[in-house]
Design a protein around this motif. Structure first.
Motif, PDB file in Angstrom:
ATOM      1  N   ARG A   1      46.407  30.971   0.208  1.00 36.25           N
ATOM      2  CA  ARG A   1      46.470  30.700   1.637  1.00 36.25           C
ATOM      3  C   ARG A   1      45.570  31.720   2.315  1.00 36.25           C
ATOM      4  NH1 ARG A   1      51.800  30.658   2.250  1.00 36.25           N
ATOM      5  NH2 ARG A   1      51.911  28.419   1.895  1.00 36.25           N
ATOM      6  N   VAL A   2      44.790  31.282   3.274  1.00 40.35           N
ATOM      7  CA  VAL A   2      43.904  32.170   4.021  1.00 40.35           C
ATOM      8  C   VAL A   2      44.481  32.346   5.417  1.00 40.35           C
ATOM      9  CG1 VAL A   2      41.591  32.468   4.964  1.00 40.35           C
ATOM     10  CG2 VAL A   2      41.891  31.393   2.727  1.00 40.35           C
ATOM     11  N   TYR A   3      44.603  33.603   5.838  1.00 33.32           N
ATOM     12  CA  TYR A   3      45.031  33.897   7.203  1.00 33.32           C
ATOM     13  C   TYR A   3      43.834  34.377   8.005  1.00 33.32           C
ATOM     14  CZ  TYR A   3      49.911  33.294   5.977  1.00 33.32           C
ATOM     15  OH  TYR A   3      51.108  32.756   5.576  1.00 33.32           O
TER      16      TYR A   3
ATOM     17  N   ALA B   1      57.283  31.283   2.581  1.00 33.22           N
ATOM     18  CA  ALA B   1      56.482  30.981   1.395  1.00 33.22           C
ATOM     19  C   ALA B   1      56.026  29.521   1.312  1.00 33.22           C
ATOM     20  CB  ALA B   1      57.247  31.375   0.133  1.00 33.22           C
ATOM     21  N   PRO B   2      56.908  28.537   1.527  1.00 33.32           N
ATOM     22  CA  PRO B   2      56.445  27.144   1.394  1.00 33.32           C
ATOM     23  C   PRO B   2      55.408  26.725   2.424  1.00 33.32           C
ATOM     24  CG  PRO B   2      58.846  27.279   1.255  1.00 33.32           C
ATOM     25  CD  PRO B   2      58.368  28.605   1.748  1.00 33.32           C
ATOM     26  N   SER B   3      55.583  27.152   3.679  1.00 30.82           N
ATOM     27  CA  SER B   3      54.729  26.651   4.757  1.00 30.82           C
ATOM     28  C   SER B   3      53.639  27.615   5.178  1.00 30.82           C
ATOM     29  CB  SER B   3      55.586  26.315   5.979  1.00 30.82           C
ATOM     30  OG  SER B   3      56.124  27.510   6.550  1.00 30.82           O
ATOM     31  N   GLY B   4      53.838  28.908   4.919  1.00 32.22           N
ATOM     32  CA  GLY B   4      52.895  29.911   5.402  1.00 32.22           C
ATOM     33  C   GLY B   4      53.116  30.314   6.847  1.00 32.22           C
ATOM     34  N   GLN B   5      54.137  29.745   7.499  1.00 34.68           N
ATOM     35  CA  GLN B   5      54.398  30.084   8.898  1.00 34.68           C
ATOM     36  C   GLN B   5      54.874  31.528   9.021  1.00 34.68           C
ATOM     37  OE1 GLN B   5      52.629  27.422  10.402  1.00 34.68           O
ATOM     38  NE2 GLN B   5      54.104  27.956  11.989  1.00 34.68           N
ATOM     39  N   LEU B   6      54.555  32.128  10.156  1.00 29.89           N
ATOM     40  CA  LEU B   6      54.868  33.523  10.416  1.00 29.89           C
ATOM     41  C   LEU B   6      55.975  33.640  11.461  1.00 29.89           C
ATOM     42  CD1 LEU B   6      51.210  34.885  10.722  1.00 29.89           C
ATOM     43  CD2 LEU B   6      52.670  34.917   8.687  1.00 29.89           C
ATOM     44  N   THR B   7      56.918  34.549  11.194  1.00 26.10           N
ATOM     45  CA  THR B   7      57.977  34.853  12.151  1.00 26.10           C
ATOM     46  C   THR B   7      57.880  36.326  12.518  1.00 26.10           C
ATOM     47  OG1 THR B   7      59.456  33.183  11.218  1.00 26.10           O
ATOM     48  CG2 THR B   7      60.467  34.916  12.546  1.00 26.10           C
ATOM     49  N   LEU B   8      57.759  36.608  13.792  1.00 29.74           N
ATOM     50  CA  LEU B   8      57.622  37.988  14.250  1.00 29.74           C
ATOM     51  C   LEU B   8      58.895  38.771  13.940  1.00 29.74           C
ATOM     52  CD1 LEU B   8      55.956  40.119  15.835  1.00 29.74           C
ATOM     53  CD2 LEU B   8      57.111  39.289  17.907  1.00 29.74           C
ATOM     54  N   LEU B   9      58.751  39.915  13.259  1.00 30.78           N
ATOM     55  CA  LEU B   9      59.879  40.792  12.961  1.00 30.78           C
ATOM     56  C   LEU B   9      60.031  41.856  14.034  1.00 30.78           C
ATOM     57  CD1 LEU B   9      59.349  41.277   9.115  1.00 30.78           C
ATOM     58  CD2 LEU B   9      61.044  39.826  10.244  1.00 30.78           C
ATOM     59  N   ASN B  10      58.954  42.581  14.312  1.00 27.52           N
ATOM     60  CA  ASN B  10      58.978  43.575  15.386  1.00 27.52           C
ATOM     61  C   ASN B  10      57.573  44.076  15.657  1.00 27.52           C
ATOM     62  OD1 ASN B  10      58.603  45.374  13.179  1.00 27.52           O
ATOM     63  ND2 ASN B  10      59.690  47.008  14.256  1.00 27.52           N
TER      64      ASN B  10
ATOM     65  N   CYS C   1      38.849  37.938  11.405  1.00 27.14           N
ATOM     66  CA  CYS C   1      39.410  38.558  10.203  1.00 27.14           C
ATOM     67  C   CYS C   1      39.814  37.462   9.235  1.00 27.14           C
ATOM     68  CB  CYS C   1      40.617  39.439  10.546  1.00 27.14           C
ATOM     69  SG  CYS C   1      41.279  40.322   9.111  1.00 27.14           S
ATOM     70  N   VAL C   2      39.436  37.629   7.956  1.00 25.02           N
ATOM     71  CA  VAL C   2      39.761  36.669   6.904  1.00 25.02           C
ATOM     72  C   VAL C   2      40.526  37.404   5.812  1.00 25.02           C
ATOM     73  CG1 VAL C   2      38.836  35.050   5.189  1.00 25.02           C
ATOM     74  CG2 VAL C   2      37.634  35.376   7.380  1.00 25.02           C
ATOM     75  N   ARG C   3      41.758  36.947   5.506  1.00 20.84           N
ATOM     76  CA  ARG C   3      42.563  37.585   4.477  1.00 20.84           C
ATOM     77  C   ARG C   3      43.203  36.534   3.559  1.00 20.84           C
ATOM     78  NH1 ARG C   3      39.838  40.986   5.030  1.00 20.84           N
ATOM     79  NH2 ARG C   3      40.113  43.152   5.639  1.00 20.84           N
ATOM     80  N   PHE C   4      43.142  36.807   2.240  1.00 23.89           N
ATOM     81  CA  PHE C   4      43.671  35.889   1.241  1.00 23.89           C
ATOM     82  C   PHE C   4      45.093  36.296   0.824  1.00 23.89           C
ATOM     83  CE2 PHE C   4      39.118  35.303   0.647  1.00 23.89           C
ATOM     84  CZ  PHE C   4      39.015  33.934   0.454  1.00 23.89           C
ATOM     85  N   LEU C   5      45.946  35.296   0.696  1.00 21.30           N
ATOM     86  CA  LEU C   5      47.274  35.474   0.105  1.00 21.30           C
ATOM     87  C   LEU C   5      47.343  34.567  -1.123  1.00 21.30           C
ATOM     88  CD1 LEU C   5      50.245  36.416   0.080  1.00 21.30           C
ATOM     89  CD2 LEU C   5      50.763  34.463   1.546  1.00 21.30           C
ATOM     90  N   GLU C   6      47.431  35.186  -2.301  1.00 18.96           N
ATOM     91  CA  GLU C   6      47.525  34.385  -3.529  1.00 18.96           C
ATOM     92  C   GLU C   6      48.933  33.841  -3.665  1.00 18.96           C
ATOM     93  OE1 GLU C   6      46.611  34.708  -8.324  1.00 18.96           O
ATOM     94  OE2 GLU C   6      46.393  36.456  -7.044  1.00 18.96           O
ATOM     95  N   LEU C   7      49.036  32.534  -3.936  1.00 18.51           N
ATOM     96  CA  LEU C   7      50.323  31.880  -4.100  1.00 18.51           C
ATOM     97  C   LEU C   7      50.657  31.835  -5.585  1.00 18.51           C
ATOM     98  CD1 LEU C   7      49.876  28.952  -1.567  1.00 18.51           C
ATOM     99  CD2 LEU C   7      50.826  31.224  -1.162  1.00 18.51           C
ATOM    100  N   LYS C   8      51.595  32.665  -6.006  1.00 14.01           N
ATOM    101  CA  LYS C   8      51.973  32.738  -7.409  1.00 14.01           C
ATOM    102  C   LYS C   8      52.819  31.517  -7.789  1.00 14.01           C
ATOM    103  CE  LYS C   8      50.281  36.867  -8.286  1.00 14.01           C
ATOM    104  NZ  LYS C   8      49.223  37.108  -9.266  1.00 14.01           N
TER     105      LYS C   8
END
Length: 384
Positions: A28-30, A102-111, A375-382
């Motif tokens: 997944r690319v953010y 993990a399934p969707s890649g959606q982000l939830t703000l923690l703080n 900014c381009v960042r990769f998240l490898e999906l194991k």
């Protein structure tokens, strides 16, 4: 002849193996960007590292001017700097922590916490994922923030104000910390300061999450260069800083025992016959350690170099048009086969394949829409 049951079992094992391999090749690319209503926020897109196929970008989570991102080593959290001018009534920027679904890649703000300085523009994490480091461009400072086991950020454990100036009266009247990075041993932290023409070096105390000035305290680049971003060679023997104002890359040898950088070479990022205005942005060393790339905003290319493995010196190897304008940031995928380039001014991300022998980049013809990707960042999906 093998039994039918054996064949079925063998086929199933092969299919499961192929599925696991395919999953391991999926990322997944953010994408961080500057907020422009109504499309502001952090975006994500699926990326298949086997084929180089990049999916459409969709909004993953809310953010204000999330210009740089970092992903936690657990792959459960994402962190972003917010280039804002007011955080809780103070003239500082913000740093935000998100959980990743993990399934969707959606982000939830923690703080969110203060970046302890104005105009934060860069963020990285230590290898254990227990500390976030921030460079504040506007405030000319750096800070370290502890990360809890739940991914939440604590207030800054240390904040250090840079002091000084350099020769460019318009851009270097005061310090401007433009990036922050760690060495491979997780022991020293490097802050490229555009305003000081210097890469400052700090010792990192992992137990306390703090930074303290190192001795020697850093390495200077030629006056007026304006160091911006910084990258280590995979061996840890060499490091490279790209200079925004001078349109150059400076190569260093690195003594990991004392955190010392020693200049090897400074080389241009532009063709000798270029007459326009251009400024560099990002520098990336290929995972193989054989190639280095630097982005030119204005010339709108990546400058390509071969790296001498014995000396760390660079040899120019050409210029690649990016398929858009203003390549503020780009990234090589973890497999080393692809480069994704964020084109800030044309609101698109382009994909290039990497020749593993020469480092040459070839456009795949793919370009997706994305608002001001910086900014381009990769998240490898194991595989699960």
């Amino acid at each position: 002849m093998p039994s039918s049951q054996f064949c079925q079992g063998l086929c199933m094992a092969v299919l499961l193996s192929l599925a696991a391999d395919a999953s391991a090749q999926t990322h997944r690319v953010y994408l961080g960007n500057y907020t422009r209503a109504p499309e502001g926020g952090i975006y994500s897109a699926a990326f298949d590292a086997q084929t180089g196929k990049l999916g459409a970008a969709t909004l993953a989570g809310p953010a204000v001017n999330a210009s740089f991102l970092a992903i936690h080593p657990s792959r459960k959290y994402l962190f972003a700097v917010g280039e804002i001018s007011d955080f809780d009534g103070k003239k500082t920027g913000g740093v935000s922590a998100y959980s990743i679904d993990a399934p969707s890649g959606q982000l939830t703000l923690l703080n969110s916490q203060s970046s302890a300085g104005a105009g934060p523009c860069h963020i990285v994490l230590d290898k254990a994922g227990t500390t976030a480091f921030v460079a504040n461009y506007g405030g000319g400072s750096v800070a370290s923030l502890p990360i809890g086991g739940d991914g939440r950020l604590a207030p800054a454990a240390s904040a250090i104000q840079h002091v000084g100036s350099s020769v460019n009266s318009q851009r270097q009247k005061e310090p401007h910390a433009h990036s922050i990075n760690l060495d491979p041993a997780n022991a020293f932290v490097f802050a490229a300061d555009l305003g000081l023409d210097k890469v400052l070096v700090y010792r990192f105390d992992a137990a306390r999450h703090t930074l303290t000035p190192n001795t020697p305290d850093g390495a200077s680049v030629p006056p007026g260069s304006g160091p911006r971003h910084f990258a280590f060679h995979p061996t840890g023997k060499y490091a490279y800083v790209i200079n925004e104002l001078g349109n150059t890359v400076t190569a260093f040898s690195y003594d990991a025992s004392v955190g010392k950088l020693s200049e090897i070479q400074t080389i241009t990022t532009l063709p000798t016959d270029f007459q326009g205005t251009s400024h560099t942005a990002e520098v990336v060393v290929h995972p193989s350690g054989k190639f280095l790339y630097g982005s030119n905003r204005g010339h709108d290319t990546l400058a390509n170099y071969m790296i001498d493995q014995n000396t760390g010196r660079l040899t120019a190897a050409g210029f690649t048009p990016i398929g858009g304008k203003t390549p503020r940031n780009f990234a090589v995928d973890p497999t080393g086969k692809w480069v994704l380039i964020g084109c800030q001014s044309t609101n698109n991300v382009t994909v290039f394949s990497v020749n593993q022998e020469t480092g040459a980049l070839t456009p795949t013809g793919q370009s997706i829409d994305a608002p001001s990707p910086v900014c381009v960042r990769f998240l490898e999906l194991k595989p699960q």
